[in-house]
Enzyme design. Structure first.
Site, PDB file in Angstrom:
ATOM      1  N   GLU A 113       1.290  -7.805   7.684  1.00 14.78           N
ATOM      2  CA  GLU A 113       1.604  -6.371   7.585  1.00 14.78           C
ATOM      3  C   GLU A 113       2.701  -6.109   6.561  1.00 14.78           C
ATOM      4  O   GLU A 113       3.177  -4.974   6.428  1.00 14.78           O
ATOM      5  CB  GLU A 113       2.032  -5.821   8.950  1.00 14.78           C
ATOM      6  CG  GLU A 113       0.965  -5.927  10.026  1.00 14.78           C
ATOM      7  CD  GLU A 113      -0.299  -5.140   9.693  1.00 14.78           C
ATOM      8  OE1 GLU A 113      -0.181  -3.922   9.436  1.00 14.78           O
ATOM      9  OE2 GLU A 113      -1.391  -5.731   9.690  1.00 14.78           O
ATOM     10  N   ASP A 120      -4.965   3.310 -25.965  1.00 11.27           N
ATOM     11  CA  ASP A 120      -5.402   3.351 -24.569  1.00 11.27           C
ATOM     12  C   ASP A 120      -5.336   4.752 -23.974  1.00 11.27           C
ATOM     13  O   ASP A 120      -4.359   5.454 -24.114  1.00 11.27           O
ATOM     14  CB  ASP A 120      -4.550   2.415 -23.700  1.00 11.27           C
ATOM     15  CG  ASP A 120      -4.665   0.976 -24.166  1.00 11.27           C
ATOM     16  OD1 ASP A 120      -5.586   0.687 -24.943  1.00 11.27           O
ATOM     17  OD2 ASP A 120      -3.828   0.155 -23.764  1.00 11.27           O
ATOM     18  N   ARG A 162      -0.857  -7.897 -21.803  1.00 12.20           N
ATOM     19  CA  ARG A 162      -1.560  -7.464 -23.019  1.00 12.20           C
ATOM     20  C   ARG A 162      -0.720  -6.508 -23.872  1.00 12.20           C
ATOM     21  O   ARG A 162      -1.081  -6.222 -25.006  1.00 12.20           O
ATOM     22  CB  ARG A 162      -2.929  -6.856 -22.681  1.00 12.20           C
ATOM     23  CG  ARG A 162      -2.863  -5.557 -21.930  1.00 12.20           C
ATOM     24  CD  ARG A 162      -4.251  -5.062 -21.568  1.00 12.20           C
ATOM     25  NE  ARG A 162      -4.998  -4.507 -22.705  1.00 12.20           N
ATOM     26  CZ  ARG A 162      -4.765  -3.308 -23.245  1.00 12.20           C
ATOM     27  NH1 ARG A 162      -3.811  -2.542 -22.776  1.00 12.20           N
ATOM     28  NH2 ARG A 162      -5.491  -2.878 -24.251  1.00 12.20           N
ATOM     29  N   PRO A 209       0.825  -1.217   0.000  1.00 13.17           N
ATOM     30  CA  PRO A 209       0.000   0.000   0.000  1.00 13.17           C
ATOM     31  C   PRO A 209       0.860   1.269   0.000  1.00 13.17           C
ATOM     32  O   PRO A 209       0.371   2.339  -0.366  1.00 13.17           O
ATOM     33  CB  PRO A 209      -0.834  -0.097   1.272  1.00 13.17           C
ATOM     34  CG  PRO A 209      -0.545  -1.404   1.895  1.00 13.17           C
ATOM     35  CD  PRO A 209       0.577  -2.074   1.168  1.00 13.17           C
TER      36      PRO A 209
HETATM   37  C1  JEK Z   1       0.485  -5.961  -0.328  1.00 10.51           C
HETATM   38  C2  JEK Z   1      -0.183  -7.194   3.005  1.00 10.51           C
HETATM   39  C3  JEK Z   1      -2.267  -6.035   3.686  1.00 10.51           C
HETATM   40  C4  JEK Z   1      -3.066  -4.141   5.068  1.00 10.51           C
HETATM   41  C5  JEK Z   1      -1.299  -1.413   7.022  1.00 10.51           C
HETATM   42  C6  JEK Z   1      -1.805   0.179   5.294  1.00 10.51           C
HETATM   43  C7  JEK Z   1      -2.536   2.455   5.880  1.00 10.51           C
HETATM   44  C8  JEK Z   1      -1.895   0.798   7.621  1.00 10.51           C
HETATM   45  C9  JEK Z   1      -0.703  -4.374   4.785  1.00 10.51           C
HETATM   46  N1  JEK Z   1      -3.111  -0.893  -3.492  1.00 10.51           N
HETATM   47  C10 JEK Z   1      -2.919  -1.778  -2.474  1.00 10.51           C
HETATM   48  N2  JEK Z   1      -3.666  -1.828  -1.366  1.00 10.51           N
HETATM   49  N3  JEK Z   1      -3.233  -2.771  -0.577  1.00 10.51           N
HETATM   50  C11 JEK Z   1      -2.172  -3.383  -1.116  1.00 10.51           C
HETATM   51  C12 JEK Z   1      -1.419  -4.447  -0.451  1.00 10.51           C
HETATM   52  C13 JEK Z   1      -1.831  -4.849   0.849  1.00 10.51           C
HETATM   53  C14 JEK Z   1      -1.070  -5.783   1.523  1.00 10.51           C
HETATM   54  C15 JEK Z   1       0.084  -6.345   0.970  1.00 10.51           C
HETATM   55  C16 JEK Z   1      -0.278  -5.008  -1.017  1.00 10.51           C
HETATM   56  C17 JEK Z   1       0.611  -7.224   1.916  1.00 10.51           C
HETATM   57  N4  JEK Z   1      -1.204  -6.318   2.771  1.00 10.51           N
HETATM   58  C18 JEK Z   1      -1.998  -4.815   4.535  1.00 10.51           C
HETATM   59  C19 JEK Z   1      -2.858  -3.024   5.882  1.00 10.51           C
HETATM   60  C20 JEK Z   1      -1.566  -2.584   6.117  1.00 10.51           C
HETATM   61  N5  JEK Z   1      -2.101  -0.284   6.667  1.00 10.51           N
HETATM   62  C21 JEK Z   1      -2.674   1.347   4.897  1.00 10.51           C
HETATM   63  C22 JEK Z   1      -2.796   1.973   7.290  1.00 10.51           C
HETATM   64  C23 JEK Z   1      -0.490  -3.253   5.569  1.00 10.51           C
HETATM   65  C24 JEK Z   1      -1.949  -2.758  -2.367  1.00 10.51           C
HETATM   66  C25 JEK Z   1      -1.003  -2.966  -3.406  1.00 10.51           C
HETATM   67  N6  JEK Z   1      -0.256  -3.155  -4.232  1.00 10.51           N
END
Ligand code: JEK
Length: 260
Positions: free
Chosen positions: A113, A170, A155, A86
């Site tokens: 996490e 695109d 693609r 994220p």
């Molecule tokens: C990889 C684990 C779940 C959920 C902590 C984060 C702010 C704290 C991790 N666009 C995207 N959204 N989410 C992901 C993604 C999520 C993931 C992992 C990618 C591995 N998780 C997770 C919460 C948190 N919070 C937001 C508050 C950490 C992703 C991409 N690409």
């Protein structure tokens, strides 16, 4: 292109055998290998996570297991490594185009996490490593992001799309229709449940059709992605279309036809 994916849910990638990417794999354009991270965990429980240093909620993926897994999969080679998170830099069409030029991608989708930061540090010194995010929402893990990225990249590979659906127009491709979203599209029959295809599209007036399509594209862009409008080069007609959107007035009043 070779694609390796290391995950505790390798079954998650079964959809990569379907449709476009299934055909690309059959044609030998894509060689996708999904690996079970737990194969590199040595304790009886195949543990891949541990509690976070400094405290806090959740669990963190262990560097030892990831290190052994990545070393084994790359075996001295140097793929581009992609870690969905994220807090990564935004994955865009420009990034997809960059990845499409690579011979070998390695994806490291995490759960919990995320992965101990030293893993990204370590491979950052040996490979090109990108931490990317597919959007501003929170997923439960990186697997869905990998599916999104692989589809967007696949693609673009030569021979994956047919000519008719080829990728050059695109909306988000740099140099494409200058950041305009696509307008609505229609096919037969000309009337469906009492709803007519806009008359202009049946008229054969190619110049007027092009203008109408641009107007529709502009309306949609202004309504759905107002931040993109600032980057457009606009003529007088464009300004009239935008005024009608801003006023909430109908496009008909601005001299066109309504689509929605
Ligand atoms: C990889 C684990 C779940 C959920 C902590 C984060 C702010 C704290 C991790 N666009 C995207 N959204 N989410 C992901 C993604 C999520 C993931 C992992 C990618 C591995 N998780 C997770 C919460 C948190 N919070 C937001 C508050 C950490 C992703 C991409 N690409």
């Amino acid at each position: 292109m070779r694609v390796d994916i290391i995950s505790i849910f390798p079954e998650y990638f079964a959809p990569l055998d379907v449709s476009l990417m299934g055909k690309a794999r059959e044609r030998g354009i894509l060689d996708i290998r999904a690996h079970q991270l737990r194969d590199w965990a040595h304790d009886v429980h195949k543990t891949v996570d541990d509690t976070p240093y400094g405290g806090g909620p959740g669990m963190v993926m262990k560097p030892s297991v990831w290190g052994e897994a990545v070393d084994a999969v790359i075996a001295g080679g140097r793929p581009r490594m992609i870690v969905p998170t994220p807090s990564g830099r935004p994955f865009t069409q420009a990034v997809a185009m960059e990845y499409a030029t690579e011979p070998w991608l390695l994806f490291a989708p995490a759960r919990y996490e995320g992965i101990d930061a030293r893993v990204i540090e370590e491979y950052g010194s040996r490979l090109r490593v990108d931490e990317v995010s597919i959007g501003d929402y929170v997923l439960a893990g990186g697997e869905a992001a990998v599916l999104v990225i692989v589809e967007a990249v696949a693609r673009l590979l030569p021979g994956v799309l047919g000519n008719a659906e080829s990728a050059r127009d695109d909306s988000f491709a740099p140099g494409a229709m200058e950041n305009l979203l696509e307008g609505p599209v229609y096919t037969k029959p000309p009337t469906w449940r009492g709803r007519d295809v806009p008359e202009i599209l049946l008229s054969g007036h190619h110049g007027r059709i092009a203008r109408w399509r641009r107007d529709q594209a502009l309306r949609r862009t202004a309504q759905n992605r107002p931040e993109l409008v600032a980057r457009l080069e606009l003529d007088r007609n464009d300004h009239a279309v935008l005024d009608s959107v801003r006023d909430g007035a109908s496009f008909r009043e601005a001299g066109g036809d309504m689509a929605d």
